[in-house]
Design a protein around this motif. Structure first.
Motif, PDB file in Angstrom:
ATOM      1  N   GLN A 112     -22.630  42.136  64.286  1.00  0.00           N
ATOM      2  CA  GLN A 112     -23.312  43.345  64.734  1.00  0.00           C
ATOM      3  C   GLN A 112     -24.738  43.401  64.197  1.00  0.00           C
ATOM      4  OE1 GLN A 112     -20.725  46.545  63.406  1.00  0.00           O
ATOM      5  NE2 GLN A 112     -19.688  46.590  65.386  1.00  0.00           N
ATOM      6  N   PRO A 113     -25.630  44.114  64.898  1.00  0.00           N
ATOM      7  CA  PRO A 113     -26.982  44.297  64.356  1.00  0.00           C
ATOM      8  C   PRO A 113     -26.939  44.860  62.941  1.00  0.00           C
ATOM      9  CG  PRO A 113     -26.892  45.044  66.615  1.00  0.00           C
ATOM     10  CD  PRO A 113     -25.471  44.733  66.218  1.00  0.00           C
ATOM     11  N   GLY A 114     -27.791  44.316  62.084  1.00  0.00           N
ATOM     12  CA  GLY A 114     -27.803  44.699  60.682  1.00  0.00           C
ATOM     13  C   GLY A 114     -26.878  43.891  59.810  1.00  0.00           C
ATOM     14  N   GLY A 115     -26.028  43.088  60.410  1.00  0.00           N
ATOM     15  CA  GLY A 115     -25.086  42.288  59.659  1.00  0.00           C
ATOM     16  C   GLY A 115     -25.689  40.996  59.146  1.00  0.00           C
ATOM     17  N   SER A 116     -24.822  40.175  58.553  1.00  0.00           N
ATOM     18  CA  SER A 116     -25.250  38.931  57.919  1.00  0.00           C
ATOM     19  C   SER A 116     -24.362  37.775  58.338  1.00  0.00           C
ATOM     20  CB  SER A 116     -25.206  39.060  56.398  1.00  0.00           C
ATOM     21  OG  SER A 116     -26.090  40.053  55.924  1.00  0.00           O
ATOM     22  N   LEU A 117     -24.942  36.587  58.338  1.00  0.00           N
ATOM     23  CA  LEU A 117     -24.221  35.341  58.526  1.00  0.00           C
ATOM     24  C   LEU A 117     -24.819  34.298  57.601  1.00  0.00           C
ATOM     25  CD1 LEU A 117     -23.823  34.930  62.403  1.00  0.00           C
ATOM     26  CD2 LEU A 117     -21.981  35.309  60.756  1.00  0.00           C
ATOM     27  N   ARG A 118     -23.995  33.333  57.210  1.00  0.00           N
ATOM     28  CA  ARG A 118     -24.451  32.217  56.404  1.00  0.00           C
ATOM     29  C   ARG A 118     -24.090  30.922  57.117  1.00  0.00           C
ATOM     30  NH1 ARG A 118     -26.025  31.062  51.120  1.00  0.00           N
ATOM     31  NH2 ARG A 118     -25.231  29.110  50.202  1.00  0.00           N
ATOM     32  N   LEU A 119     -25.096  30.151  57.504  1.00  0.00           N
ATOM     33  CA  LEU A 119     -24.903  28.872  58.152  1.00  0.00           C
ATOM     34  C   LEU A 119     -24.962  27.752  57.125  1.00  0.00           C
ATOM     35  CD1 LEU A 119     -27.215  29.275  61.287  1.00  0.00           C
ATOM     36  CD2 LEU A 119     -24.845  30.035  60.977  1.00  0.00           C
ATOM     37  N   SER A 120     -24.151  26.724  57.349  1.00  0.00           N
ATOM     38  CA  SER A 120     -24.145  25.550  56.498  1.00  0.00           C
ATOM     39  C   SER A 120     -24.315  24.305  57.352  1.00  0.00           C
ATOM     40  CB  SER A 120     -22.830  25.438  55.714  1.00  0.00           C
ATOM     41  OG  SER A 120     -22.631  26.550  54.878  1.00  0.00           O
ATOM     42  N   CYS A 121     -24.919  23.280  56.778  1.00  0.00           N
ATOM     43  CA  CYS A 121     -25.097  22.007  57.460  1.00  0.00           C
ATOM     44  C   CYS A 121     -24.986  20.899  56.434  1.00  0.00           C
ATOM     45  CB  CYS A 121     -26.450  21.961  58.166  1.00  0.00           C
ATOM     46  SG  CYS A 121     -26.828  20.370  58.942  1.00  0.00           S
ATOM     47  N   ALA A 122     -23.978  20.061  56.581  1.00  0.00           N
ATOM     48  CA  ALA A 122     -23.715  18.987  55.637  1.00  0.00           C
ATOM     49  C   ALA A 122     -24.035  17.640  56.269  1.00  0.00           C
ATOM     50  CB  ALA A 122     -22.259  19.021  55.179  1.00  0.00           C
ATOM     51  N   ALA A 123     -24.803  16.836  55.561  1.00  0.00           N
ATOM     52  CA  ALA A 123     -25.126  15.484  55.998  1.00  0.00           C
ATOM     53  C   ALA A 123     -24.190  14.487  55.334  1.00  0.00           C
ATOM     54  CB  ALA A 123     -26.573  15.141  55.661  1.00  0.00           C
ATOM     55  N   SER A 124     -23.773  13.494  56.089  1.00  0.00           N
ATOM     56  CA  SER A 124     -22.901  12.462  55.543  1.00  0.00           C
ATOM     57  C   SER A 124     -23.256  11.121  56.168  1.00  0.00           C
ATOM     58  CB  SER A 124     -21.427  12.793  55.786  1.00  0.00           C
ATOM     59  OG  SER A 124     -21.143  12.846  57.173  1.00  0.00           O
ATOM     60  N   GLY A 125     -22.844  10.051  55.503  1.00  0.00           N
ATOM     61  CA  GLY A 125     -23.102   8.712  55.994  1.00  0.00           C
ATOM     62  C   GLY A 125     -23.828   7.864  54.969  1.00  0.00           C
TER      63      GLY A 125
END
Length: 121
Positions: free
Chosen positions: A13-26
């Motif tokens: 919802q507007p005003g809310g929060s999210l946390r994105l993650s991105c993991a590199a491997s290889g």
């Protein structure tokens, strides 16, 4: 080969929060700059946050003060904390990284597959 795997997108919802993650491997020798981009339908892909290997950050005015990029070099992972989300933040978010692979002379830019972020009431 190197892969970037993103997670954390979704509906908020507007005003809310999210946390994105991105993991590199290889076969990674080192990772230099990392970043997050987004692309909304009918619009150009734009940078939303960048971070150097040493932790210096860069944000456009549209997200400054609301988004925070960080990285965990031990985990080869970059994060994007998004607070006070607005409907105009709705887009597919992509992480990227400039990576020096074992056995290669030059850096190569890698992109994640993208994760959908939708901000709606």
């Amino acid at each position: 080969q190197v892969q970037l795997v993103e997670s954390g997108g979704g509906l908020v919802q507007p005003g809310g929060s999210l946390r994105l993650s991105c993991a590199a491997s290889g076969s990674i020798f080192s990772i230099n700059a990392m970043g997050w981009y987004r692309q909304a339908p009918g619009k150009q892909r734009e940078l939303v946050a960048g971070i150097t290997r040493g932790g210096s950050t860069n944000y456009p005015d549209s997200v400054k003060g609301r988004f925070t990029i960080s990285r965990d070099n031990a985990k080869n992972t970059v994060y994007l904390q998004m607070n006070s989300l607005k409907p105009e933040d709705t887009a597919v978010y992509y992480c990227n990284a400039d990576i020096h692979e074992w056995g290669e002379r030059y850096l190569k830019m890698y992109w994640g597959q993208g994760t959908q972020v939708t901000v709606s009431s």
